[in-house]
Design an enzyme around this catalytic site. Structure first.
Site, short mmCIF file in Angstrom:
data_model
loop_
_atom_site.label_atom_id
_atom_site.label_comp_id
_atom_site.label_asym_id
_atom_site.label_seq_id
_atom_site.Cartn_x
_atom_site.Cartn_y
_atom_site.Cartn_z
CG PHE A 147 43.79 39.41 39.47
CD1 PHE A 147 43.25 38.15 39.19
CD2 PHE A 147 45.15 39.50 39.72
CE1 PHE A 147 44.06 37.02 39.17
CE2 PHE A 147 45.97 38.38 39.70
CZ PHE A 147 45.43 37.13 39.42
CB CYS A 262 35.94 39.32 32.58
SG CYS A 262 37.09 40.56 31.97
C1 UDX Z 1 35.62 40.68 36.78
C2 UDX Z 1 36.49 40.32 37.99
O1 UDX Z 1 35.88 40.83 39.18
C3 UDX Z 1 37.88 40.89 37.82
O2 UDX Z 1 38.70 40.50 38.91
C4 UDX Z 1 38.45 40.37 36.51
O3 UDX Z 1 39.73 40.92 36.29
C5 UDX Z 1 37.54 40.70 35.35
O4 UDX Z 1 36.23 40.21 35.60
P1 UDX Z 1 34.36 42.89 35.99
O5 UDX Z 1 33.97 42.15 34.75
O6 UDX Z 1 34.85 44.29 35.87
O7 UDX Z 1 35.50 42.10 36.77
O8 UDX Z 1 33.06 42.93 36.92
P2 UDX Z 1 32.62 42.42 38.37
O9 UDX Z 1 32.63 43.54 39.31
O10 UDX Z 1 33.32 41.18 38.76
O11 UDX Z 1 31.09 42.09 38.07
C6 UDX Z 1 30.75 41.11 37.09
C7 UDX Z 1 29.26 40.96 36.96
O12 UDX Z 1 28.71 40.32 38.10
C8 UDX Z 1 28.47 42.25 36.78
O13 UDX Z 1 27.51 42.08 35.77
C9 UDX Z 1 27.82 42.45 38.13
O14 UDX Z 1 26.62 43.18 38.05
C10 UDX Z 1 27.57 41.01 38.55
N1 UDX Z 1 27.46 40.82 40.01
C11 UDX Z 1 28.50 41.13 40.83
C12 UDX Z 1 26.29 40.29 40.54
O15 UDX Z 1 25.34 39.97 39.82
N2 UDX Z 1 26.21 40.11 41.89
C13 UDX Z 1 27.23 40.43 42.74
O16 UDX Z 1 27.06 40.23 43.94
C14 UDX Z 1 28.41 40.95 42.18
#
Ligand code: UDX
Length: 436
Positions: A147, A262
């Site tokens: 995760f 992801c």
């Molecule tokens: C995600 C999951 O959080 C993680 O648990 C899993 O193992 C892999 O996928 P990650 O891809 O590293 O992790 O990024 P994350 O922090 O979840 O952000 C994903 C995207 O959502 C980013 O582009 C971020 O900018 C966007 N985001 C996040 C938003 O647009 N708004 C938010 O409030 C939070």
């Protein structure tokens, strides 16, 4: 314990180094010779805070090594599979070819009693399908989803929120769960929940967690769309919603939406798998989640066009950010880069800057202009667009100083990460996403 980690990308390289740091003897294996050469020299092949230090420390300790030779897995008793499961070209499904290749490659080196622990994100049903090949060697397959968040991957691996082990039924499954408890003894000692489930549940925990997070982001972005036609402010709305402990403020950041390696491909693969199972309607909302998410990228580009009087042709637009989120150099399905490309397509002269992701961005979108220095990138801009909320832009960019560099004081805040009052007071026209 002696561990092997097959696949040394964002997941595997961090997992290998983190497992060595808690005392295991680890061999990281990958088919990519260039990547292994870098790792073996103690150089992180991508930007991930803390990884560089951990690699240096663990290579020095002698507990960690890297190789392209799969036969070196034979010295280990627990084998983690951390290879990628990208979206298949021309389809929503996950491409399992790397998982299959890793398992097939490993089979000749498995011994009775070994554990194979799948960490890759896979469609539900994959472990059940892989298990017979592994069982034939006397080894046991467990599904142990990962995760970790990029940018916090080292800490998320060493001290996760929870551990999940999908195991086969019976004593063999119980033994496999005990082996994983031993692997993760440091996290378990600090009362990290360790949940033992069947294969399907373990696989689903991962994809449903990502589906939930994506839905939460698209929910607030849908509210941003409503805010845009009513004059409401989605950031205040999110703050007020977030005070409800049942909802919570995290992942209610409205803006240009989610990207990365992801969330986007995982929700698509989930839809595709549900359809194969004849149950597509259960997650049909994920299509809407995806559609809302993509609409926000178009909206950000449109805000720039409107702010520049309806035509960006020949105008200089400086895009602050290329990575899909801060603390990462990952540009896979990056909304930031997508918005930059859209503006370039509309005829704007687009200059992109980012503290870490320029090299990766240049490789996939060479038509854009890249400038490493933020202030140099801002010079002469007709409009500025913030698309990755790095501290360099969010807190360290002074609107008055920036105003002296640009030609036009127009700023579009694609992440709602700037203080509109400060920017307006410095003479800028400020446009947020879902804010008046
Ligand atoms: C995600 C999951 O959080 C993680 O648990 C899993 O193992 C892999 O996928 P990650 O891809 O590293 O992790 O990024 P994350 O922090 O979840 O952000 C994903 C995207 O959502 C980013 O582009 C971020 O900018 C966007 N985001 C996040 C938003 O647009 N708004 C938010 O409030 C939070």
């Amino acid at each position: 314990m002696r561990l092997s980690v097959i696949g040394c990308g964002y997941l595997g390289a961090v997992h290998a180094a983190a497992m060595a740091s808690i005392g295991h003897e680890v061999v990281g294996i990958d088919v990519d010779e260039a990547k292994i050469a870098m790792l073996a020299k103690g150089k992180a092949p991508f930007f991930e805070p803390g990884l560089q230090e951990l690699l240096t420390q663990e290579l020095e300790s002698g507990r960690l090594r890297f190789t392209t030779d799969l036969s070196e897995a034979s010295s280990a008793t627990v084998h983690f599979i951390g290879v990628g499961t990208p979206q298949k070209a021309g389809s929503y499904s996950a491409d399992l070819r790397f998982v299959n290749a890793a398992v097939d490659g490993l089979l000749p080196y498995l011994k009775p009693g070994d554990i194979v622990a799948g960490k890759s994100t896979v469609p539900v049903g994959t472990a059940q399908e892989l298990a017979p090949r592994i069982v034939e060697t006397g080894a046991t397959l467990v599904w142990n989803p990962e995760f970790l968040r990029e940018g916090f991957a080292v800490n998320d691996t060493i001290a996760p929120d929870r551990l999940v082990a999908g195991v086969p039924s019976g004593p063999e499954g119980e033994r496999a769960a005990d082996v994983l408890r031993e692997v993760y003894h440091t996290a378990i000692a600090t009362e990290t929940p360790f949940l033992v489930t069947d294969y399907a549940t373990a696989e689903l925990v991962k994809v449903s967690a990502n589906a939930f997070l994506a839905t939460k982001i698209s929910f607030i972005n849908a509210m941003a769309e409503i805010a845009e036609v009513t004059g409401a402010d989605v950031t205040q709305l999110a703050d007020a919603l977030g005070h409800d402990a049942r909802i919570g403020r995290r992942f209610l950041g409205a803006g240009i939406g989610f990207g990365g390696g992801c969330l986007p491909k995982d929700i698509r693969a989930f839809s595709a798998r549900a359809e194969e199972l004849g149950q597509g309607e259960s997650v049909s909302f994920l299509r809407e989640v995806d559609a809302i998410n993509l609409r926000r990228r178009a909206r950000a580009a449109q805000l720039v066009v409107d702010a520049l009087g309806g035509d960006v042709h020949g105008k200089s637009v400086t895009v602050l950010g290329a990575a899909f989120k801060p603390h990462s150099d990952d540009i896979r399905d990056s909304p930031a880069l997508d918005v930059a490309v859209r503006l370039h397509g509309l005829g704007a002269r687009v200059t992109v800057t980012d503290p870490e992701a320029i090299e990766n961005a240049r490789r996939v979108q060479p038509q854009l202009t890249y400038v490493a220095d933020r202030d140099e990138a801002l010079a002469g801009a007709d409009a500025v667009l913030v698309v990755t909320e790095w501290d360099e832009y969010r807190t360290q960019l002074d609107p008055t100083a920036a105003g002296d560099l640009v030609s036009g004081k127009i700023v579009v805040d694609g992440r709602n990460c700037l203080d509109p009052v400060r920017w307006r007071d410095a003479g800028w026209q400020y446009f947020g996403m879902g804010r008046p």
